[in-house]
Design a protein around this motif. Structure first.
Motif, PDB file in Angstrom:
ATOM      1  N   ARG A 100       0.814  -1.221   0.000  1.00 19.27           N
ATOM      2  CA  ARG A 100       0.000   0.000   0.000  1.00 19.27           C
ATOM      3  C   ARG A 100       0.847   1.270   0.000  1.00 19.27           C
ATOM      4  O   ARG A 100       0.444   2.285  -0.563  1.00 19.27           O
ATOM      5  CB  ARG A 100      -0.919   0.001   1.230  1.00 19.27           C
ATOM      6  CG  ARG A 100      -2.025  -1.054   1.205  1.00 19.27           C
ATOM      7  CD  ARG A 100      -3.128  -0.707   0.245  1.00 19.27           C
ATOM      8  NE  ARG A 100      -4.252  -1.636   0.343  1.00 19.27           N
ATOM      9  CZ  ARG A 100      -5.287  -1.646  -0.497  1.00 19.27           C
ATOM     10  NH1 ARG A 100      -5.331  -0.769  -1.486  1.00 19.27           N
ATOM     11  NH2 ARG A 100      -6.268  -2.527  -0.343  1.00 19.27           N
ATOM     12  N   GLY A 104       0.201   0.233  -3.953  1.00 22.52           N
ATOM     13  CA  GLY A 104      -0.313  -1.110  -4.229  1.00 22.52           C
ATOM     14  C   GLY A 104       0.107  -1.614  -5.593  1.00 22.52           C
ATOM     15  O   GLY A 104       1.277  -1.522  -5.981  1.00 22.52           O
ATOM     16  N   SER A 127       1.158  -6.338   2.623  1.00 22.16           N
ATOM     17  CA  SER A 127      -0.227  -5.961   2.311  1.00 22.16           C
ATOM     18  C   SER A 127      -1.050  -7.125   1.771  1.00 22.16           C
ATOM     19  O   SER A 127      -2.213  -6.939   1.413  1.00 22.16           O
ATOM     20  CB  SER A 127      -0.254  -4.813   1.292  1.00 22.16           C
ATOM     21  OG  SER A 127       0.247  -3.619   1.851  1.00 22.16           O
TER      22      SER A 127
END
Length: 318
Positions: A100, A104, A127
């Motif tokens: 993130r 991402g 993530s």
């Protein structure tokens, strides 16, 4: 000037580096560590990029790849070339982990990092759903905790609600293929790795790595063999094998994975640099001794310590 070894070493955990083992030391010549965690990082780190490079070079390594879960280290590597890194006789590579904190699944960031010379794209690590779920239930894993206050976030998935690969993933795969970079599956769930490797092969990606299948990814040797058939190399991390007194990756656990993937499709990397961990070179030295004691021949150890990784990192000749 490089810091003296006794300044880098922690005598409580690295003391065996001071013991003579010429047989193990010989196997470090030409080694490549594709998974080093230096600072700067929100996670506490023991060494910086320059010290990691110097220690590896002093012990005969040909290359290291430095990794951050939060930011690309490619700009750090470029900046350090004018601050002493270019004088260290070792190749230092970096890349980007698609968590993130970099947006991402961000093909724009991938293009920039690879355009600046980065060589590895790690799909989501901290993530990923597998990582977040694992650490909600395993509070004793010793995975680092951020020194910064970072916001909670929803896990990243490569798949949409219908189970299809997201368009941005295919975009990223096209960039990786074009730049002849290394795809690393990160900490994705095994089912997502299945989909990723299939799509990567279709996109023309030829350099693929799956890291620590026994940690977070939770893949069997049989599944690793399937990934090898799709073109992947299996990376086993020394942090899990020799990084602590009671490590989870014993030879009894490791051997079925080596049998399933084969020497030609296996690499060892340190996954070290954490504040309370042994140095990456210490990990390689310990693993060399373990493999020698378990009857592995010199050629096989050299292949898994450096030969396969060199093939992953080198670009095709024009």
């Amino acid at each position: 000037m490089p810091r003296a070894l006794d300044q880098l070493l922690n005598p409580d955990i690295d003391a065996d580096r001071l013991l003579a083992d010429p047989e193990a030391d010989a196997l470090l010549q030409g080694a490549v560590d594709m998974h080093v965690h230096p600072g700067p990082s929100p996670f506490p780190r023991r060494i910086g990029i320059l010290d990691a490079a110097r220690d590896a070079a002093d012990n005969g390594f040909a290359a290291i790849v430095v990794k951050s879960h939060h930011l690309s280290m490619q700009t750090d590597v470029l900046a350090l070339r004018g601050a002493g890194l270019s004088a260290v006789p070792i190749d230092v590579y970096a890349g980007i982990a698609l968590n993130r904190t970099v947006g991402g699944l961000n093909p724009y960031a991938v293009e920039v990092v690879l355009g600046l010379g980065g060589r590895v794209v790690w799909f989501p690590t901290i993530s990923s759903k597998a990582h977040i779920d694992f650490h909600h239930t395993h509070h004793d894993s010793r995975f680092p905790t951020s020194k910064l206050r970072l916001r909670e976030h929803e896990p990243l998935s490569l798949l949409d609600d219908d189970g299809a690969l997201r368009p941005e993933v295919r975009d990223i795969l096209d960039v990786i293929a074009r730049e002849e970079a290394v795809l690393n599956a990160g900490h994705l769930p095994a089912d997502e790795i299945d989909a990723l490797l299939t799509a990567a092969g279709e996109a023309g990606v030829t350099r693929m790595v799956v890291s620590h299948p026994t940690f977070i990814v939770d893949a069997t040797p049989q599944r690793c063999a399937e990934w090898v058939r799709k073109g992947a190399t299996i990376e086993h991390c020394l942090a899990m094998a020799v990084g602590r007194p009671q490590s989870s990756l014993t030879m009894a656990v490791l051997q079925p994975y080596l049998d399933a993937a084969g020497v030609r499709h296996t690499i060892f990397s340190s996954d070290l640099g954490q504040a309370a961990a042994i140095l990456p070179v210490t990990g390689f030295r310990r693993m060399a001794r373990r493999l020698i004691d378990h009857g592995f021949d010199t050629e096989s150890i050299r292949t898994m310590f450096g030969g396969n990784a060199k093939d992953l990192l080198k670009r095709s000749e024009a």
